[in-house]
Structure formats: structure tokens, C-alpha cells
Design a protein around this motif. Sequence first.
Motif, short mmCIF file in Angstrom:
data_model
loop_
_atom_site.label_atom_id
_atom_site.label_comp_id
_atom_site.label_asym_id
_atom_site.label_seq_id
_atom_site.Cartn_x
_atom_site.Cartn_y
_atom_site.Cartn_z
N HIS A 274 31.31 2.11 9.14
CA HIS A 274 31.58 3.38 8.69
C HIS A 274 32.73 3.11 7.93
O HIS A 274 32.57 3.57 6.56
CB HIS A 274 32.65 3.74 9.80
N ILE B 17 31.18 5.05 4.61
CA ILE B 17 32.60 5.62 3.05
C ILE B 17 32.82 4.90 1.71
O ILE B 17 32.07 5.87 0.40
CB ILE B 17 33.94 5.12 3.75
N ASP C 5 30.79 7.92 -0.17
CA ASP C 5 31.69 8.86 -0.29
C ASP C 5 32.49 8.08 -1.64
O ASP C 5 33.00 9.34 -2.10
CB ASP C 5 32.75 9.12 0.69
N ASP C 6 32.85 7.29 -2.17
CA ASP C 6 33.22 6.83 -2.72
C ASP C 6 32.40 5.95 -3.69
O ASP C 6 32.77 5.79 -5.60
CB ASP C 6 34.26 5.30 -2.63
N VAL D 1 36.36 12.27 2.52
CA VAL D 1 37.24 11.44 2.68
C VAL D 1 38.65 11.10 0.84
O VAL D 1 37.79 10.30 0.41
CB VAL D 1 36.90 10.00 3.34
N TYR E 95 41.33 5.85 3.48
CA TYR E 95 41.11 5.03 5.10
C TYR E 95 41.53 4.22 4.79
O TYR E 95 41.80 3.22 4.47
CB TYR E 95 38.89 4.93 4.87
N THR F 123 41.32 13.71 5.53
CA THR F 123 39.66 14.10 5.46
C THR F 123 40.31 14.73 4.17
O THR F 123 41.18 15.70 4.48
CB THR F 123 38.38 14.12 6.10
N ALA G 214 32.36 14.29 7.00
CA ALA G 214 31.79 12.99 7.17
C ALA G 214 31.78 12.65 8.27
O ALA G 214 30.82 11.49 8.41
CB ALA G 214 33.35 12.28 7.12
N PHE H 28 29.98 9.30 9.01
CA PHE H 28 31.76 8.26 8.68
C PHE H 28 32.77 7.69 9.62
O PHE H 28 33.98 6.84 8.73
CB PHE H 28 32.35 8.69 6.99
#
Length: 499
Positions: free
Chosen positions: A36, A40, A44-45, A53, A56, A125, A169, A174
Amino acid sequence: MKTATSLLALALVCSPLAANDEAAPPSPAAEAAKAHIDRIASLDDAGPMLNAVIVYNPGAPALAAEAERKGLPLAGRTVLVKDNIETYEWPTTAGSLALADNRTARDAPMIAKLREHGGVVLGKTNLSEWANIRSDDSTSGWSAVGGLTRNPHATDRNSCGSSSGSGAAVAAGFAWAAIGTETNGSITCPASINGVVGFKPSVGLVSRTHVVPISSTQDTAGPMTQTVFDAALLLGAIAGEDSADPATQTVPNRRADYTEGLAQFSLEGVRIGVMRKQVGRLADVEAVFETALADLGRAGAVLVDIEFDPNRDMYRDSYTVLKFELREEMAKYLQSLPGTGLPRTLTDLIAFNKAHADTEMRWFGQNVFEEADQEADREAYETARANAVRIAGEETLDKLLADHDVQFLVAPTRGPTWTTDLVHGDYSIGGIGLGSPAAIAGYPHLTVPMGAVETLPIGLSIIGGKWQDHAVLKAGAAYERARTAVLPAPSFKPWRPAD
């Protein structure tokens, strides 16, 4: 805000949360948590940068392994938490820079229960700032803290809100699950539009203590997951009585395990009301819905067509309730915060936004905040609340269920997602769904993926009577088993027509 997020994540590497990460023995839960985190980092990044997100914990795999070794019910499953719910590790911002330093070092009761059940809080989130209550012209999925959340099925389209990051997510893989909150549509809409399961419980099933509020009448938290079973499993971990939340003390049929009976439940002979006027006017949505109805019929359900026009006084009075309770409940919450230099009233938040208009109000204003700050007529509020709850519950949902002798009501949850436009705000097709009466009356509402329009997910809403949460989940699980539609996988690209 991605730079701040990365710095906070880096700081956590050196924290006690992450200290034993490398020493933790291999375990399926730890491997899942690591996978997960890797997703991310890559989606996500980086890559499409979904912005689902905010932050984390890199030490989550070690925590997952420990929970798994202890044999706790959730066995180290990872859960992302909407950033209006307090967790001790991070600030709780509701997406606003006004609460950027809101480090309470406390868990909301639902989060404490989650940990006790072996759930691992993976991170926070993004959300529609202030749960989409600041302005009538907002863009769902945007906050000053987290930026704009993108829909993994179509990155140029909206993730709905206000639990935008939670829905996106889960769809993106994620975490095992996420927790969202809803006042009116904020779990069910992003779940439907992101193609995941979302469950809004009866108000009172889950504690609201240490959750940034809007409405004591309508607010609730609930699970967002890949399957109905997982939603029921997570619900059992976060639901419970709370001495600080009176709504939780009147639950008549609270259960320890909401997964019980899901696999065995049959729709044979179950009467289900089909809300024909709430299908809307989009032929493609109707076609997806008809396939779901055919699946229900083949599973043995007795489908009863219902023609219904809502009493619109319900919406007017509910809006009065939301504004009055926003002013009161927000002040109670802000005044409970242990930090210094934080806003303490809605008036303070309005002043903060004006002072930081370049970052907070670039895309939309705060007209609802300003209206709510003047909503002080308690007698008018109490009248409006009684009217709204009565119309939505007794005169709408209870009457529909009783008059047509049905156990559940079904309709499409929402239409397909719309193109995100920060300049003009949200745009979605109206006239679809029956979510507002369930939200206003505090009744359970489950959305389950039922297909797609041009690769854009559509959810099926299943609504039951007050406190019929377990029954609604059982019906959702039975539909899930009967479903024949092929569900779309996230593309992580801008939308294009189906081949």
C-alpha cells in the motif's frame, strides 16, 4: 502541500512508530501494508499524483505485523482516515490551514476502537475542505492543505466529496479500507463515483467525538471499502457507545459483528422498492440500473416500482438545521482543542479565511460560513429540525417502506463523475438518487458498484429503515454476489471514451 506531506512522512521514519520497521518479521499483513505504501509513493506522490493521501506512516508494516501476531480481529489491515477525524499521530485539519497546527495527540473513540481491533492507521486522506460546507460554489475534492484529489478512473474528473480522498484511495488500492464522514452524501457520492463500496450508518452507530463537526443531527462516520463484507468488518471495529456522544446511547440493536450472516443471506422473496423517478433522465444510467435490477430479480427479489416526488420543504429545513448546528457545534469543537493560537469560533474561521484569502479563497468563497454565523434563532432551528427529520423519516422513508410493503429502497446513487473545474465549481446531473432523505433522517444508506457509463463508475443505493444497518449490509452482499456487470478498473489517466 505535497512538499509538507513528504517532510512529515520523512519525520515519521525517525519516530517510534517506524523504529522497528526493518526488524519486524515477514507477515502477510506487513507485506500488504508495504504494498500500500509503495502504491501511494508511485501513484499519489508521483505519477498521476492523485493527492488522495495527505500523510502516511512508513512504519505501518511493523504495526501490521504486530497486530497480526496478536491475533486481533482486523489482523493488521491498513485503514486510511479522513482528515477531519482525530488521530494522535498527526494534525487534524479538515483541509484548512486554520487547523494546520491542530495536534491534539488524541484519538477519536472510533480510532481507538479501530486500533483495539487490530486495525493499522496508515495515514490521513484529503477531503473537500470543511467537508464542503464553506461555500455553495466549492469544488469537491479540493482543500488548501491537500490540494485537489483526482479520480483514479479519470484523473481530469471529480472524486466527489467530501470524503474525496477516502474514496479515491480505496479505488486506487492505497489501503485495505478508509473511513469517511457524511452529513449529506459525503460517503455515498465519492464511493459511487470512485467505484467502491460506501456505507453511511444510522446516525448514532459510530461516535462523532473528536471529529470536526457540521451537524449533530446528521453527521456520521462510515467505512469505504472494496467489498460489502469488508465494510461490515470495519463497521464492527469502529461502532460503539460513547458517553460523550448522546446519539450513540440509544442504539436498540447494536452488534459486535456486522459480517454475521452476510454470506448466507438470500434475496429470495425479499420485496425491494424501485425508485423510478430517482433514476434521472440519463439513458446510460438507466441501462446500468436495469442490469442491476435484473440481477436482483434473478436472485429472487420481488421488485416493486415506486413513483415518488419528495416534499421539498425537507431540503429547506435541513439547510437551516445545518447552518445553525454548524455555528454551535464548530464552536464546541474548536474550544475543546488543547493547543494555543487556534481559532475558537466560526467567526474566527471566517476572519482567518479573509486574512489568508490568497491561499484559502482563491477558488471559492465562504458564503455558507457567513450565513451560518448569523443563524442564531433557536426557535426557528428547532421547528426546522423537527420538520426536516419528520418529513425525511416518518413521511418519506418510513411511509414508502410501509405503503409498498418493501424492506429496502433502491436507486442509482449518483450519475457519472463530471469534469473538475476549479474556476466554476462542481457540476453534476441532478435528479438522480435518494440519498438526502436517508441523510436527513439518519437512516442507513449503502452504495455498491453496479457498473459504469463510458468507464465512469455508477453505484447502486440500498436504503433501509432506521437501525436496519445489518439488514442493509446483508442485502448489499447478496446483490454483490448476484452482480453480472463488469466493473471498470482505474486507468490513472484522463478520461477517454470506452473502446
